[in-house]
Design a protein around this motif. Structure first.
Motif, PDB file in Angstrom:
ATOM      1  N   ASN A  93      19.583 -14.443   3.732  1.00 43.59           N
ATOM      2  CA  ASN A  93      19.283 -14.956   5.072  1.00 43.59           C
ATOM      3  C   ASN A  93      20.085 -14.196   6.120  1.00 43.59           C
ATOM      4  N   GLY A  94      19.382 -13.401   6.910  1.00 42.44           N
ATOM      5  CA  GLY A  94      20.029 -12.657   7.993  1.00 42.44           C
ATOM      6  C   GLY A  94      20.109 -13.425   9.296  1.00 42.44           C
ATOM      7  N   GLU A  95      19.608 -14.674   9.293  1.00 46.91           N
ATOM      8  CA  GLU A  95      19.694 -15.576  10.449  1.00 46.91           C
ATOM      9  C   GLU A  95      19.010 -15.023  11.699  1.00 46.91           C
ATOM     10  N   ALA A 123      11.989  -0.321  -0.330  1.00 43.75           N
ATOM     11  CA  ALA A 123      11.525  -0.870   0.947  1.00 43.75           C
ATOM     12  C   ALA A 123      12.290  -2.153   1.267  1.00 43.75           C
ATOM     13  N   VAL A 124      12.353  -2.456   2.563  1.00 39.18           N
ATOM     14  CA  VAL A 124      12.991  -3.696   3.011  1.00 39.18           C
ATOM     15  C   VAL A 124      12.042  -4.393   3.976  1.00 39.18           C
ATOM     16  N   PHE A 125      11.824  -5.709   3.739  1.00 39.44           N
ATOM     17  CA  PHE A 125      11.058  -6.530   4.672  1.00 39.44           C
ATOM     18  C   PHE A 125      12.010  -7.467   5.398  1.00 39.44           C
ATOM     19  N   CYS A 126      11.954  -7.457   6.740  1.00 33.64           N
ATOM     20  CA  CYS A 126      12.791  -8.322   7.573  1.00 33.64           C
ATOM     21  C   CYS A 126      11.896  -9.267   8.362  1.00 33.64           C
ATOM     22  N   ILE A 127      12.343 -10.503   8.522  1.00 31.60           N
ATOM     23  CA  ILE A 127      11.503 -11.496   9.210  1.00 31.60           C
ATOM     24  C   ILE A 127      11.448 -11.265  10.719  1.00 31.60           C
ATOM     25  N   ASN A 128      12.344 -10.433  11.257  1.00 27.69           N
ATOM     26  CA  ASN A 128      12.193 -10.008  12.660  1.00 27.69           C
ATOM     27  C   ASN A 128      12.798  -8.617  12.852  1.00 27.69           C
ATOM     28  N   ASP A 129      12.550  -8.041  14.001  1.00 30.38           N
ATOM     29  CA  ASP A 129      12.982  -6.666  14.251  1.00 30.38           C
ATOM     30  C   ASP A 129      14.474  -6.549  14.523  1.00 30.38           C
ATOM     31  N   GLU A 130      15.090  -7.629  15.007  1.00 32.20           N
ATOM     32  CA  GLU A 130      16.538  -7.590  15.186  1.00 32.20           C
ATOM     33  C   GLU A 130      17.214  -7.355  13.839  1.00 32.20           C
ATOM     34  N   GLU A 131      16.778  -8.072  12.829  1.00 34.81           N
ATOM     35  CA  GLU A 131      17.293  -7.839  11.480  1.00 34.81           C
ATOM     36  C   GLU A 131      16.950  -6.424  11.018  1.00 34.81           C
ATOM     37  N   ASP A 137       0.832  -1.210   0.000  1.00 31.30           N
ATOM     38  CA  ASP A 137       0.000   0.000   0.000  1.00 31.30           C
ATOM     39  C   ASP A 137       0.860   1.252   0.000  1.00 31.30           C
ATOM     40  N   ARG A 138       1.901   1.241   0.830  1.00 33.75           N
ATOM     41  CA  ARG A 138       2.757   2.430   0.920  1.00 33.75           C
ATOM     42  C   ARG A 138       3.538   2.654  -0.370  1.00 33.75           C
ATOM     43  N   LEU A 139       3.886   1.585  -1.072  1.00 28.41           N
ATOM     44  CA  LEU A 139       4.595   1.704  -2.358  1.00 28.41           C
ATOM     45  C   LEU A 139       3.632   1.966  -3.521  1.00 28.41           C
ATOM     46  N   GLU A 140       2.350   1.904  -3.223  1.00 29.00           N
ATOM     47  CA  GLU A 140       1.315   2.062  -4.253  1.00 29.00           C
ATOM     48  C   GLU A 140       1.493   1.041  -5.379  1.00 29.00           C
ATOM     49  N   GLY A 141       1.922  -0.167  -4.948  1.00 28.87           N
ATOM     50  CA  GLY A 141       1.946  -1.290  -5.886  1.00 28.87           C
ATOM     51  C   GLY A 141       3.153  -1.405  -6.782  1.00 28.87           C
ATOM     52  N   LYS A 142       4.200  -0.597  -6.582  1.00 27.96           N
ATOM     53  CA  LYS A 142       5.380  -0.728  -7.443  1.00 27.96           C
ATOM     54  C   LYS A 142       6.633  -0.243  -6.718  1.00 27.96           C
ATOM     55  N   GLY A 143       7.766  -0.883  -7.051  1.00 29.87           N
ATOM     56  CA  GLY A 143       9.024  -0.483  -6.435  1.00 29.87           C
ATOM     57  C   GLY A 143       9.991  -1.655  -6.306  1.00 29.87           C
ATOM     58  N   ASN A 144      11.210  -1.346  -5.894  1.00 26.00           N
ATOM     59  CA  ASN A 144      12.247  -2.358  -5.668  1.00 26.00           C
ATOM     60  C   ASN A 144      12.366  -2.641  -4.167  1.00 26.00           C
ATOM     61  N   ILE A 145      12.279  -3.904  -3.828  1.00 27.88           N
ATOM     62  CA  ILE A 145      12.352  -4.228  -2.401  1.00 27.88           C
ATOM     63  C   ILE A 145      13.425  -5.294  -2.133  1.00 27.88           C
ATOM     64  N   VAL A 146      13.832  -5.350  -0.855  1.00 24.70           N
ATOM     65  CA  VAL A 146      14.777  -6.349  -0.366  1.00 24.70           C
ATOM     66  C   VAL A 146      14.076  -7.180   0.702  1.00 24.70           C
ATOM     67  N   VAL A 147      14.320  -8.488   0.704  1.00 23.72           N
ATOM     68  CA  VAL A 147      13.807  -9.373   1.741  1.00 23.72           C
ATOM     69  C   VAL A 147      14.989  -9.951   2.503  1.00 23.72           C
ATOM     70  N   ILE A 148      15.003  -9.732   3.817  1.00 23.69           N
ATOM     71  CA  ILE A 148      15.996 -10.351   4.684  1.00 23.69           C
ATOM     72  C   ILE A 148      15.296 -11.505   5.393  1.00 23.69           C
ATOM     73  N   ASP A 149      15.629 -12.712   4.960  1.00 21.84           N
ATOM     74  CA  ASP A 149      14.991 -13.949   5.435  1.00 21.84           C
ATOM     75  C   ASP A 149      15.606 -14.381   6.768  1.00 21.84           C
ATOM     76  N   GLY A 150      15.336 -15.634   7.203  1.00 23.30           N
ATOM     77  CA  GLY A 150      15.846 -16.074   8.496  1.00 23.30           C
ATOM     78  C   GLY A 150      16.048 -17.571   8.592  1.00 23.30           C
ATOM     79  N   PRO A 151      16.195 -18.097   9.804  1.00 22.16           N
ATOM     80  CA  PRO A 151      16.479 -19.517  10.031  1.00 22.16           C
ATOM     81  C   PRO A 151      15.362 -20.418   9.484  1.00 22.16           C
ATOM     82  N   PRO A 152      15.672 -21.697   9.220  1.00 21.36           N
ATOM     83  CA  PRO A 152      14.692 -22.620   8.631  1.00 21.36           C
ATOM     84  C   PRO A 152      13.701 -23.176   9.649  1.00 21.36           C
TER      85      PRO A 152
END
Length: 340
Positions: free
Chosen positions: A220-222, A244-252, A177-192
């Protein structure tokens, strides 16, 4: 003749005296035996009562083992506090240990719990599949295992966790919503672990509806601040434009924010995390790049986990999975957020 009569009288007198002495000695011995028996019985009763008192005093302090991926993350500290809080209600002792993001160490902790004959094990898994063998060992020893913040294989009795798919959806929808549906993003994933894969699943469900949002990096930011910071430094060097960046937790998320500030790119992109950690709440209050977090309630997980485990011990049937709803916290509502 007279002498003979006198001698007979003397002998009769001696017989009476000896008989009297023998009777008295017998009575004395019998009395002594009776007294000894009474004393012995009294002592035995005291010992028996003392034994019952000791048994009652020990009866029975429940022993709970809790293993978490790391106590370096405030999330798991809050979880351990929740366990301590509810344990007091059940006269229980909680042994809290950190696996330090090491499957072998968490497996060893299970073995230690079994040796210590804990009554139940609470498991926040570092590796949902890898810990299966340890779970099986605990179950073979008759110890209930309740997973927290992520499911685990091996035959757990139940799992109590956030609705992590919902958490990913909330974060994804806010970002889209904040990107209004377009943009480049990064995903910082985590442990399995299932908690992480579920967040990614919910996030990707939302992104599938927005083909103009491009994932330019996924690493993977672990679940670790320092690891995420280092990764983000490299990502920033490789990408000239990030929205924008999405992180799987706030520590990341905090690690990404530090890298962003050090690179002088604070106004370029916003950050969305998961957890509702104190560090994220502080960052949201700054009204800068940290934009939102899907808040969990780790103390509540531990409280419900112990209550369910006690039902299992008592032979009651429990649901195989209990989900706790998450809540999106943003810069607009952070002041009313109670936090951990």
């Amino acid at each position: 003749m007279k002498s003979y009569k006198v001698l007979c009288l003397i002998m009769l007198a001696l017989v009476f005296v000896l008989s009297a002495c023998t009777g008295n000695n017998g009575s004395s011995k019998a009395g002594s035996n009776n007294n000894t028996t009474a004393a012995t019985n009294e002592a035995a009763n005291k010992d028996a009562n003392a034994g019952k008192t000791d048994e009652q005093s020990e009866q029975k302090k429940m022993k709970i083992g809790l293993t978490v991926p790391t106590l370096g993350n405030p999330f798991f500290v809050a979880m351990s506090k929740g366990a301590q809080e509810v344990a007091a209600k059940y006269n229980a002792e909680v042994i809290v240990v950190s696996a330090d993001h090491d499957l072998a160490k968490q497996t060893q902790q299970f073995e230690d719990f079994i040796t210590q004959k804990v009554d139940l094990i609470l498991l926040s898994p570092f590796d949902s599949k890898g810990i299966a063998g340890a779970v099986q060992q605990a179950k073979a020893a008759g110890i209930p295992v309740v997973a927290l913040d992520g499911s685990a294989e091996g035959g757990i009795d139940t799992v109590v966790m956030s609705d992590n798919v919902q958490a990913g959806r909330l974060a994804g929808q806010y970002l889209a919503d904040r990107l209004e549906g377009k943009g480049n993003i990064v995903v910082i994933d985590g442990p399995p672990v299932s908690a992480v894969t579920d967040r990614i699943k919910g996030f990707e469900e939302v992104l599938a509806k927005y083909p103009d949002i491009k994932v330019v990096a996924n690493q993977n930011g672990e679940g670790n601040r320092e690891k995420a910071l280092t990764l983000m430094e490299g990502i920033l060097q490789a990408n000239k434009q990030i929205d924008a960046v999405f992180c799987i937790n706030d520590e990341e998320g905090v690690g990404v924010k530090i890298a962003q500030e050090q690179a002088g790119r604070s106004d370029e992109f916003f950050i969305v995390g998961v957890d509702g950690a104190p560090s994220a709440a502080d960052a949201l209050k700054e009204k800068k790049s940290y934009a939102a977090t899907s808040a969990q309630f780790p103390n509540q997980m531990a409280i419900q986990g112990i209550e369910l485990a006690i039902k299992v011990i008592n032979g009651e049937t429990v649901e195989p999975q209990v989900l706790i709803p998450t809540e999106l916290i943003t810069q607009d509502n952070v002041d009313s957020y109670k936090g951990w």
